[in-house]
Design a protein around this motif. Structure first.
Motif, short mmCIF file in Angstrom:
data_model
loop_
_atom_site.label_atom_id
_atom_site.label_comp_id
_atom_site.label_asym_id
_atom_site.label_seq_id
_atom_site.Cartn_x
_atom_site.Cartn_y
_atom_site.Cartn_z
N MET B 34 0.83 -1.19 0.00
CA MET B 34 0.00 0.00 0.00
C MET B 34 0.87 1.25 0.00
SD MET B 34 -2.96 -0.98 2.69
CE MET B 34 -3.94 0.39 2.11
N SER B 171 -17.20 -0.86 -6.20
CA SER B 171 -16.96 -1.68 -5.01
C SER B 171 -17.46 -3.11 -5.19
CB SER B 171 -17.66 -1.09 -3.79
OG SER B 171 -17.50 0.28 -3.79
N GLU B 175 -15.03 -6.19 -5.08
CA GLU B 175 -15.08 -7.22 -4.05
C GLU B 175 -15.14 -8.61 -4.67
OE1 GLU B 175 -15.10 -6.91 -0.74
OE2 GLU B 175 -15.11 -4.72 -0.61
N ARG B 179 -12.48 -11.53 -4.22
CA ARG B 179 -12.80 -12.79 -3.57
C ARG B 179 -12.38 -13.96 -4.45
NH1 ARG B 179 -18.38 -13.33 -3.02
NH2 ARG B 179 -18.17 -15.16 -4.34
N GLU B 198 -6.24 0.87 -1.77
CA GLU B 198 -7.51 0.76 -1.09
C GLU B 198 -7.39 -0.21 0.07
OE1 GLU B 198 -11.29 0.78 -3.63
OE2 GLU B 198 -9.69 0.10 -4.97
N ALA B 199 -7.74 0.23 1.25
CA ALA B 199 -7.60 -0.62 2.43
C ALA B 199 -8.51 -1.84 2.32
CB ALA B 199 -7.95 0.17 3.68
N ARG B 200 -9.71 -1.66 1.79
CA ARG B 200 -10.63 -2.79 1.71
C ARG B 200 -10.09 -3.89 0.82
NH1 ARG B 200 -14.88 -2.02 -0.86
NH2 ARG B 200 -14.18 0.04 -1.45
N ALA B 202 -6.79 -4.29 0.28
CA ALA B 202 -5.64 -4.82 0.99
C ALA B 202 -6.05 -5.80 2.07
CB ALA B 202 -4.83 -3.68 1.59
N ALA B 203 -7.28 -5.64 2.57
CA ALA B 203 -7.73 -6.51 3.64
C ALA B 203 -7.89 -7.96 3.20
CB ALA B 203 -9.06 -5.99 4.20
N TYR B 204 -7.86 -8.20 1.91
CA TYR B 204 -7.92 -9.57 1.42
C TYR B 204 -6.57 -10.27 1.58
CZ TYR B 204 -12.59 -9.26 -0.52
OH TYR B 204 -13.94 -9.16 -0.66
N ASP B 206 -2.83 -11.33 3.49
CA ASP B 206 -2.45 -11.88 4.78
C ASP B 206 -1.73 -10.84 5.63
OD1 ASP B 206 -3.45 -14.33 3.99
OD2 ASP B 206 -1.55 -14.88 3.05
N ARG B 207 -1.00 -10.01 4.97
CA ARG B 207 -0.37 -8.91 5.69
C ARG B 207 -0.12 -7.78 4.71
NH1 ARG B 207 5.39 -9.12 4.93
NH2 ARG B 207 5.89 -11.01 3.81
N GLU B 208 0.36 -6.65 5.25
CA GLU B 208 0.52 -5.49 4.37
C GLU B 208 1.89 -4.88 4.54
OE1 GLU B 208 -1.15 -1.95 5.48
OE2 GLU B 208 -0.99 -2.33 7.61
#
Ligand SMILES: Nc1ncnc2c1ncn2[C@@H]1O[C@H](COP(=O)(O)OP(=O)(O)O)[C@@H](O)[C@H]1O
Ligand SMILES: [Mg+2]
Lengths: 785, 223, 174
Positions: B34, B171, B175, B179, B198-200, B202-204, B206-208
């Motif tokens: 990110m 979005s 998404e 997925r 985008e944080a959302r 990145a949330a997919y 395992d780490r950032e």
């Protein structure tokens, strides 16, 4: 809000101002387009320059071509003005202005030299064009080209043949072209009655203008149509150079609020400006290039640059039609795309199936126009021929997209990846390459048809001299006169035996009449000399032989009258009886072909006429390039009227050979021009695809894969075009041959050469686009922020 | 660690895009990269994938050093081991979606039949069997990105590099693509370097990892 | 959210026992925290007192579970009004975080680190929600997404603040 207000509170504006207002707005939009063409940054300028250069090249070629008829006119009016051939028909009494002339034209290493000996009858002789006064005795007037040749080392042998030293030059008015070799000299002992000497009272052609041979006429017509149509197509294609980028720019203009009509007017402004620049470039290239045509010589035909003057009506047509064509092209092109504010959408033309029938209409109509002309060896309507040929060739361009759709649409995505990508690319947007290849196809079809005409011409105009290298290659003919320095066969033999001559056999030639219309040539010489003409088993002085020929079978024992039937020759009627013992003889092949007539040994010969004619068979040392020139020098020394014929192993009419070379050169130039537009298209396509290319790099695509894909993408349309061109070209060629009554004969070498040139163009286009491909296949294209 | 970057620096002219960035990723791991735009995320990704050479520093893939390889070797590595998903898909416009997915296999020398059969399987896994015969211009953005995902995974890539794969999507479609993408990557055991701001999205992962001013920071390890 | 109104809504569809009511509520809305029994019955008695529900019937036996509750017309009107009334948008002021940042700057502690730590924590939670979302049904997804969008908004604020830290430091100290 303003609408109801204007209806109530204010008077409606008058129609006039609205109208001029709209016109002014339109003009402003067109002007904006023009400005965009000139100030659109580096890219815009590049595009404008590309179009201008492309159009300019095409326009220069067109200007050159339309000047050809005027050039030929100027040339032939100059040659007609100096013509002095009277064919002995005019009886002119000697006067103050009359002159005697003798044609002593010769040739030097294959180039013909025009020469005249002149003797004025009085003090004020008529002068040929380009000559202010006759040369002083011992000197001559020469054309600048001849002056240069004589001064050079190459002209050494020719100097010996000339009747004097250079005393001045002939002006342009007396020359057909800058490279023509011409000279005039004065000779005091010229007299009327000497062979070929004529008296004239003025220069200028007296004979009506001879119409061009229909065969040649057809050739010229086809050459024009074949070479000019693709050039015109190229000009049209050049006006669309950089079109993709232009469309994107228009999209940007739409984004800030232009509507469809405005974008069209802006595009029109741009197109007209770059086309007009192209006209200027073309004009400049033509004017600058014009003097250089003097360095070229085709079929011994050299041209003054100043003779190249495009006729005004055609010039005006060109000036008007090029911008109009550009305008039409850009508007038509705009109809195929939807320029939206956010980008350009190409209309899926693939969905609308191309119709065949109207595309077939043109070649069929062309064929229908040409068909009635078949068999009319004589005169035919030129315009009908031009229209027919043009329609058939136009048919090639029209049929190609249809054939392309059918065939490329069927190609599967099988095979190598590069092939698959090329095929898919062509299926998605093959339009621009088809347009460019259309021009190739037209040029190729025309060249193939022309080539067929040429090979027919070759067959008709090239005679095989079925020559036996062991036998004489040359012969000279001289009629003894006061101008001659040798009057018997011995003296002739001695004078002709120059360097490079291995043997000389000289006969006296006479002619004889018998019966109602019988005619025989008499060959008089000793047995050794006669054996040059015929196989003689045994021969002794006093023998007479008659060649085997049905007309001559009755001759032995008959009495014949010596001399030609020409009433002018004041010769007493000598009679002579062919001995009944005359034996039959079989002719040997000679430089003349087979001779016929009667062979007479010196002992049995009738008395010679006062001005006998001698024929000498001359063997030249093979491989000695200068031997023929020395022979010509010797002949000129014997008599200016001596006729020399030098055989080469094959007599090809050099005019055809060089027209043919010219045709292929023209085809190559045309194909190169077309290649240029293909190249521009490919480069544009590459730039448009930089992101895709960069992504392919990321996936590890090899450069070679992409290179091959470009090659296929160029090759496939060209091959299709050539196949179609070969088919229609052969058909057209067959029709044209029938028009001039020559049997059909497919010319494979012509097709091969055209295909070779086209293959070269494909390779060139591919190679030239590789650097751009390499450059674009870099990760830079992955940046989009 | 399967793939790691050590102290990478890279500048374009006077622009310093990377100044000592280090990061690493284990097999099968999904790592989000990110950072604000212009911070050097894409440059880092391009270096990691061997598309461009860093000015200094090392990129190690399975103990091989990428910058020591020739261009041809790196291309071969990308063909065989890596996959890519870009913001606009970067599909080849003239090829059908199926052919696009089969493309990396064909670049790697597979026969057409075989390549297209495997491509069809991937279209099925990404629930887009119906676009197989269509050209990229004829499908929606979300479908196009799923084609791109299929294309990235079809060779059995060990690492997939994704640069803003949902950047051009809304979005809902974003998404969905994420997925399917992460599911597919996890099932086939591919590691993913996921560049996004985008944080959302990145949330997919395992780490950032956050890239700031050309440096890569592993914030989780800080914490 | 008001539990009272949620109960009324649940009762409007059908009368329920207190225990059923709690289960239905937990299932639908109480994903993290199940309701305590005490809270259920205190809420119900408040609703009874206001005449919004009535006891529909009592089963024989002992304990509060034996009562079955039903909604009254007044209760229906209350639900209706509640649904029609827009919620007052509450700007989620980053009170605590803002205070922390300012204090860190004032006391010369590393504010950037604070923000980064918070950022990592936010993302950790987002990852967890994403994981839960991908495993769950539609209801789970919607709820998780709601939380995710909020967290994302916070995260943006964190990023922005991080980018403006120097500017802020100048203001705070000067
Ligand atoms: N090929 C290039 N030429 C010049 N500058 C570049 C190039 N690629 C990236 N940059 C610059 O390097 C910096 C980092 O770019 P990039 O890695 O694309 O950032 P991000 O992907 O995080 O937005 C930017 O300032 C960008 O302009
Ligand atoms: Mg980027």
């Amino acid at each position: 809000m303003t609408a109801p207000l204007s209806g109530v509170g204010r008077p409606a504006p008058a129609a006039g101002p609205v109208h001029t207002g709209r016109l002014r707005r339109w003009a402003a939009e067109v002007g904006l387009g023009a400005r965009l063409a000139l100030t659109g940054g580096r890219e815009g300028l590049l595009r404008t320059a590309l179009t201008a250069i492309g159009v300019g090249l095409g326009v220069a070629v067109l200007l050159l071509s339309v000047s050809v008829p005027a050039m030929l006119d100027a040339r032939s009016s100059r040659t007609a003005a100096r013509d002095d051939d009277r064919y002995g028909s005019d009886k002119i009494t000697p006067g103050d202005t009359t002159v005697l002339t003798l044609n002593i034209g010769t040739s030097y290493h294959g180039r013909s030299v025009r020469g005249r000996l002149v003797r004025p009858d009085g003090a004020h002789p008529v002068l040929p064009p380009g000559v202010r006064s006759l040369p002083a005795p011992g000197t001559m007037l020469v054309s600048p080209a001849l002056r240069d040749l004589l001064a050079s080392r190459d002209g050494a042998l020719l100097r010996d043949r000339m009747p004097g030293t250079v005393g001045g030059t002939i002006g342009k008015a007396g020359l057909s072209g800058p490279n023509e070799l011409v000279y005039y000299a004065v000779r005091g002992d010229l007299a009327f009655g000497q062979p070929q000497v004529q008296r004239i009272d003025g220069y200028g052609s007296h004979s009506p203008h001879e119409p061009l041979d229909p065969f040649l006429l057809m050739l010229v017509i086809v050459i024009f149509v074949v070479l000019l149509m693709p050039v015109a197509m190229f000009v049209a294609a050049a006006t669309r150079f950089g079109g993709e980028q232009r469309d994107r720019r228009l999209a940007a203009v739409r984004l800030v609020g232009a509507d469809g009509g405005m974008t069209r007017r802006i595009a029109a402004g741009e197109a007209v400006v770059s086309a007009t620049l192209g006209l200027l470039v073309g004009g400049v290239v033509f004017l600058v290039g014009r003097p250089f045509v003097e360095f070229f010589e085709v079929a011994q035909l050299s041209v003054y640059g100043t003779d190249l003057r495009p006729p005004l009506p055609l010039l005006a047509l060109l000036i008007v039609s090029v911008p109009l064509a550009a305008l039409a092209m850009s508007l038509v092109a705009l109809r195929r795309v939807v320029v939206e504010p956010l980008g350009v959408v190409r209309r899926a033309t693939a969905r609308t199936h191309r119709r065949l029938w109207w595309r077939l209409l043109t070649p069929v109509a062309g064929g229908a126009l040409l068909a009635p002309l078949t068999g009319s060896r004589g005169d035919f309507n030129q315009w009908q021929a031009v229209a027919g040929v043009s329609l058939v060739l136009l048919g090639v361009a029209l049929l190609l997209p249809w054939v392309f759709d059918r065939i490329v649409g069927r190609l599967g995505g099988g095979g190598a990846l590069s092939w698959q990508m090329a095929v898919r690319r062509l299926q998605l947007s093959g339009g621009s390459s088809v347009r460019a290849v259309g021009a190739i196809a037209v040029a190729a079809a025309g060249t193939i048809a022309l080539q067929m005409l040429f090979s027919a011409a070759d067959a008709t105009y090239t005679r095989d001299a079925h020559l036996d290298p062991g036998r004489a290659q040359s012969y000279t003919v001289v009629k003894v006169s006061a101008l001659a320095t040798a009057t018997d066969s011995g003296a002739l033999d001695a004078k002709l035996r120059t360097g490079g001559v291995t043997s000389v056999n000289t006969f006296r030639r006479d002619s004889a009449h018998f019966g109602a219309s019988g005619f025989a040539t008499m060959w008089i010489g000793d047995c050794a000399v006669l054996r040059e003409l015929a196989e003689l088993d045994r021969c002794a002085d006093g023998d007479v032989f008659v060649f085997e020929h049905p007309d001559l079978a009755e001759l032995p024992g008959q009495t014949v009258v010596m001399g030609d039937s020409d009433p002018d020759t004041e010769r007493p009627h000598t009679e002579w009886t062919v001995p009944a013992t005359a034996r039959p003889a079989k002719a040997l092949p000679g430089p003349y072909g087979d001779v016929t007539g009667v062979l007479v040994t010196t002992g049995a010969a009738p008395p010679a006429e006062p001005a006998p004619t001698f024929v000498s068979y001359v063997h030249l040392a093979p491989g000695d390039e200068d031997a023929p020139e020395r022979l010509l020098n010797a002949a000129m020394a014997i008599s200016p009227t001596m006729d020399v014929t030098i055989q080469r192993s094959q007599v090809r009419d050099s005019t055809f050979a060089s027209i043919r070379r010219g045709l292929f050169a023209g085809a190559a130039v045309t194909l190169l021009l077309v290649g240029l537009s293909l190249l521009v298209g490919t480069l544009e396509q590459l730039r448009e695809r930089r992101r895709t290319l960069a992504a392919l790099v990321a996936f590890g695509a090899r450069r070679s894969t992409m290179g091959w894909s470009i090659l296929w993408q160029t090759l496939v349309p060209v091959v299709l075009g050539l196949v179609l061109a070969a088919a229609l070209g052969l058909g057209l060629g067959a029709l044209l041959l029938a028009t001039v009554n020559v049997p059909f004969h497919a010319d494979v070498s012509g097709i091969a050469i055209v295909s070779g040139i086209a293959a070269g163009v494909v390779l060139l286009v591919t190679t030239a686009s590789l650097p751009a491909l390499w450059r674009l296949m870099r990760p830079d294209g992955l940046r989009f922020e | 660690m399967m793939l790691s970057a050590v102290e990478l620096t890279k500048s374009f002219g006077s622009t310093q895009a990377l100044s000592g960035a280090s990061m690493s990723i284990a097999a099968g791991e999904i790592v989000a990269v990110m950072g604000p735009s212009g911070s050097g995320k894409s440059t880092l990704l391009h270096c990691l994938a061997g598309i461009i050479r860093p000015d200094a520093g090392q990129v190690l893939y399975r103990d091989q050093e990428l910058s020591a390889m020739s261009d041809g070797q790196r291309s071969a590595l990308r063909r065989g081991e890596f996959g890519f998903v870009f913001q606009f898909g970067q599909l080849v416009p003239e090829l059908t979606c199926l052919e696009n997915v089969a493309l990396p296999l064909r670049l790697d020398g597979h026969r057409r039949k075989d390549a297209q059969r495997r491509a069809a399987e991937w279209l099925d896994r990404l629930e887009i069997t119906d676009v197989a015969g269509k050209r990229p211009g004829e499908v929606s953005g979300g479908q196009g990105q799923r084609v791109a995902v299929a294309r990235a995974l079809v060779t059995g890539a060990r690492v997939v590099f994704a640069d803003e794969p949902t950047g051009a999507l809304d979005s809902l479609n974003g998404e969905r693509v994420m997925r399917l993408f992460t599911d597919a990557a996890r099932t086939s055991g591919a590691a993913v370097v996921l560049v996004t701001h985008e944080a959302r999205v990145a949330a997919y992962a395992d780490r950032e990892i956050v890239v700031r001013d050309g440096k890569a920071l592993d914030l989780a390890r800080h914490a | 959210m008001s539990i009272g109104q949620a109960f009324l809504g649940l009762l409007e569809s059908q009368p329920r026992h207190g225990y059923d009511l709690k289960r239905a509520y937990d299932e639908r809305f109480g994903s993290d925290r199940p309701l305590a029994y005490g809270q259920v019955y205190s809420t119900l008695s408040r609703l009874l007192k206001h005449g919004l529900v009535t006891v529909d019937g009592v089963e024989p036996g002992e304990g509060p579970d034996r009562k079955r509750y039903a909604i009254t017309p007044a209760g229906v009107a209350d639900v209706e009004q509640w649904l029609q009334q827009p919620e007052k948008p509450e700007p989620y002021l980053q009170n605590t975080l803002y205070t922390k940042v300012v204090l860190a700057l004032l006391t010369g502690r590393p504010a950037a680190e604070l923000l980064d730590t918070q950022r990592a924590e936010h993302l950790r939670l987002m990852r967890e929600l994403t994981r839960r979302k991908t495993g769950g049904d539609l209801a789970d997804q919607l709820i998780c997404d709601h939380a995710l969008f909020h967290l994302e908004a916070d995260l943006r604020w964190l990023e922005l603040t991080a980018a403006r830290l120097t500017e802020l430091a100048g203001k705070v100290r000067g």
